[in-house]
Design a protein around this motif. Structure first.
Motif, mmCIF file in Angstrom:
data_model
loop_
_atom_site.group_PDB
_atom_site.id
_atom_site.type_symbol
_atom_site.label_atom_id
_atom_site.label_comp_id
_atom_site.label_asym_id
_atom_site.label_seq_id
_atom_site.Cartn_x
_atom_site.Cartn_y
_atom_site.Cartn_z
ATOM 1 N N ASN A 282 49.518 46.585 55.566
ATOM 2 C CA ASN A 282 48.159 47.016 55.243
ATOM 3 C C ASN A 282 47.509 45.976 54.339
ATOM 4 N N SER A 283 46.967 44.954 54.953
ATOM 5 C CA SER A 283 46.381 43.857 54.176
ATOM 6 C C SER A 283 44.986 44.221 53.686
ATOM 7 N N ALA A 284 44.664 43.760 52.495
ATOM 8 C CA ALA A 284 43.327 44.003 51.925
ATOM 9 C C ALA A 284 42.304 42.977 52.419
ATOM 10 N N LEU A 285 42.751 41.968 53.172
ATOM 11 C CA LEU A 285 41.834 40.882 53.531
ATOM 12 C C LEU A 285 40.696 41.343 54.429
ATOM 13 N N ALA A 286 40.977 42.315 55.324
ATOM 14 C CA ALA A 286 39.921 42.797 56.222
ATOM 15 C C ALA A 286 38.750 43.366 55.412
ATOM 16 N N LYS A 287 39.072 44.081 54.316
ATOM 17 C CA LYS A 287 38.011 44.642 53.463
ATOM 18 C C LYS A 287 37.241 43.527 52.762
ATOM 19 N N MET A 288 37.926 42.410 52.488
ATOM 20 C CA MET A 288 37.276 41.320 51.769
ATOM 21 C C MET A 288 36.229 40.613 52.620
ATOM 22 N N VAL A 289 36.347 40.704 53.950
ATOM 23 C CA VAL A 289 35.353 40.064 54.821
ATOM 24 C C VAL A 289 33.966 40.608 54.500
ATOM 25 N N GLY A 290 33.848 41.938 54.453
ATOM 26 C CA GLY A 290 32.561 42.565 54.162
ATOM 27 C C GLY A 290 32.039 42.190 52.789
ATOM 28 N N ALA A 291 32.937 42.176 51.796
ATOM 29 C CA ALA A 291 32.528 41.829 50.428
ATOM 30 C C ALA A 291 32.030 40.383 50.366
ATOM 31 N N PHE A 292 32.771 39.474 50.986
ATOM 32 C CA PHE A 292 32.364 38.067 50.983
ATOM 33 C C PHE A 292 31.021 37.877 51.687
ATOM 34 N N GLN A 293 30.826 38.595 52.802
ATOM 35 C CA GLN A 293 29.569 38.444 53.542
ATOM 36 C C GLN A 293 28.392 38.988 52.748
ATOM 37 N N GLN A 294 28.664 39.999 51.953
ATOM 38 C CA GLN A 294 27.603 40.618 51.149
ATOM 39 C C GLN A 294 27.190 39.718 49.982
ATOM 40 N N ASP A 295 28.183 39.184 49.255
ATOM 41 C CA ASP A 295 27.889 38.316 48.103
ATOM 42 C C ASP A 295 29.090 37.400 47.878
ATOM 43 N N TYR A 296 29.075 36.273 48.577
ATOM 44 C CA TYR A 296 30.237 35.382 48.547
ATOM 45 C C TYR A 296 30.506 34.858 47.143
ATOM 46 N N ALA A 297 29.473 34.393 46.466
ATOM 47 C CA ALA A 297 29.655 33.794 45.142
ATOM 48 C C ALA A 297 30.305 34.775 44.168
ATOM 49 N N LYS A 298 29.830 35.999 44.184
ATOM 50 C CA LYS A 298 30.357 37.024 43.265
ATOM 51 C C LYS A 298 31.812 37.340 43.576
ATOM 52 N N HIS A 299 32.113 37.548 44.842
ATOM 53 C CA HIS A 299 33.444 38.054 45.197
ATOM 54 C C HIS A 299 34.509 36.958 45.208
ATOM 55 N N ILE A 300 34.147 35.720 45.537
ATOM 56 C CA ILE A 300 35.154 34.655 45.449
ATOM 57 C C ILE A 300 35.464 34.379 43.980
ATOM 58 N N LYS A 301 34.458 34.520 43.112
ATOM 59 C CA LYS A 301 34.704 34.357 41.672
ATOM 60 C C LYS A 301 35.661 35.441 41.170
ATOM 61 N N GLN A 302 35.420 36.685 41.568
ATOM 62 C CA GLN A 302 36.307 37.790 41.159
ATOM 63 C C GLN A 302 37.721 37.567 41.685
ATOM 64 N N PHE A 303 37.820 37.107 42.926
ATOM 65 C CA PHE A 303 39.130 36.839 43.520
ATOM 66 C C PHE A 303 39.881 35.783 42.706
ATOM 67 N N LEU A 304 39.195 34.691 42.372
ATOM 68 C CA LEU A 304 39.847 33.630 41.602
ATOM 69 C C LEU A 304 40.184 34.090 40.183
ATOM 70 N N GLN A 305 39.312 34.907 39.591
ATOM 71 C CA GLN A 305 39.611 35.433 38.248
ATOM 72 C C GLN A 305 40.907 36.244 38.255
ATOM 73 N N LEU A 306 41.114 37.006 39.330
ATOM 74 C CA LEU A 306 42.364 37.773 39.464
ATOM 75 C C LEU A 306 43.572 36.851 39.526
ATOM 76 N N GLN A 307 43.425 35.733 40.246
ATOM 77 C CA GLN A 307 44.546 34.790 40.374
ATOM 78 C C GLN A 307 44.830 34.071 39.050
ATOM 79 N N LEU A 308 43.835 34.033 38.167
ATOM 80 C CA LEU A 308 43.945 33.280 36.912
ATOM 81 C C LEU A 308 44.170 34.183 35.702
ATOM 82 N N LEU A 309 44.580 35.421 35.930
ATOM 83 C CA LEU A 309 44.752 36.373 34.828
ATOM 84 C C LEU A 309 45.697 35.865 33.750
#
Length: 247
Positions: free
Chosen positions: A115-142
């Protein structure tokens, strides 16, 4: 063999582009010949047809003259596996970080995700790529002390081209791909770098690769998640340089 002979290709992952390596590249020896191409439909690279991993591997192989050291992150690691299997004469070594032989679970492959979360991320990225890629990277940099500095270095150029054109097409290709049948053919030295806290490509995927790639070793980073070359860039660069110099 002198430094100057080292030709390196860095292949980024899904939904990103080559600028994700902007903080990592300066940490490698300055006289290495480093190339970081964009995957089709990512960054400024056009997508002429549906994303095809084997075709991308063939395209990169055509651009490589002398044998090169290939480092692939996530989807980029899958491309690197196809490249090594289809064009072994072009590949001197592989480094696969947060990658996989097959992404989705199967009855004979419990290491995959059911059950990958990536499919849900497609919609988020399409809606606001800058916001959601930043959040994604912030999670990786915790667990990274200089997280803001790293983000400041990679984010502006990462988001400059907006949402990747190949977002859905490349994810479909990831979900279809299965490199397991040809892992035994890959004879080059392989360094596997995985984060212990990675929920997207958990360490068990690295363990699977280690068991099935004949000349491979696994380096686990205790507090890293899905982007160890960003969150633990100094350690990663040291480990990678030592590996490449020994090949």
């Amino acid at each position: 063999m002198p430094h100057s002979a080292k030709k390196i290709y860095l292949i980024h992952g899904w939904a990103a582009n080559r600028h994700v390596f902007d903080d990592f590249i300066p940490r490698l020896p300055h006289d290495w010949d480093i190339h970081a191409p964009n995957l089709p439909g990512h960054g400024d690279a056009p997508l002429d047809e549906p994303f095809d991993i084997a075709a991308v591997a063939d395209r990169y192989a055509a651009q490589i003259g002398e044998p090169a050291h290939i480092l692939g992150w996530s989807l980029g690691g899958l491309v690197a596996l196809y490249l090594a299997a289809r064009h072994p004469e072009k590949v001197k070594s592989l480094c696969l970080t947060a990658s996989f032989a097959k992404f989705t679970a199967a009855p004979d492959y419990p290491e995959g995700l059911s059950n990958s979360a990536l499919a849900k991320m497609v919609g988020a990225f399409q809606q606001d790529y800058a916001k959601h890629i930043k959040q994604f990277l912030q999670l990786q940099l915790l667990n990274t002390q200089n997280a803001d500095t790293v983000l400041h270095k990679v984010l502006p150029d990462l988001i400059r081209h907006g949402v990747p054109q190949a977002l859905q097409s490349a994810l479909d290709a990831v979900n279809r791909a299965d490199a397991r049948p040809f892992l035994a053919q890959i004879r080059q030295p392989v360094l596997l770098v995985f984060g212990q806290k990675d929920a997207i490509t958990p360490p068990r995927m690295g363990e699977y690769l280690r068991r099935h790639l004949s000349d491979s070793r696994l380096h686990l980073m205790e507090k890293a998640a899905h982007a160890p070359f960003l969150s633990h860039a100094g350690e990663f660069a040291d480990v990678y340089q030592t590996f490449v110099e020994a090949v």
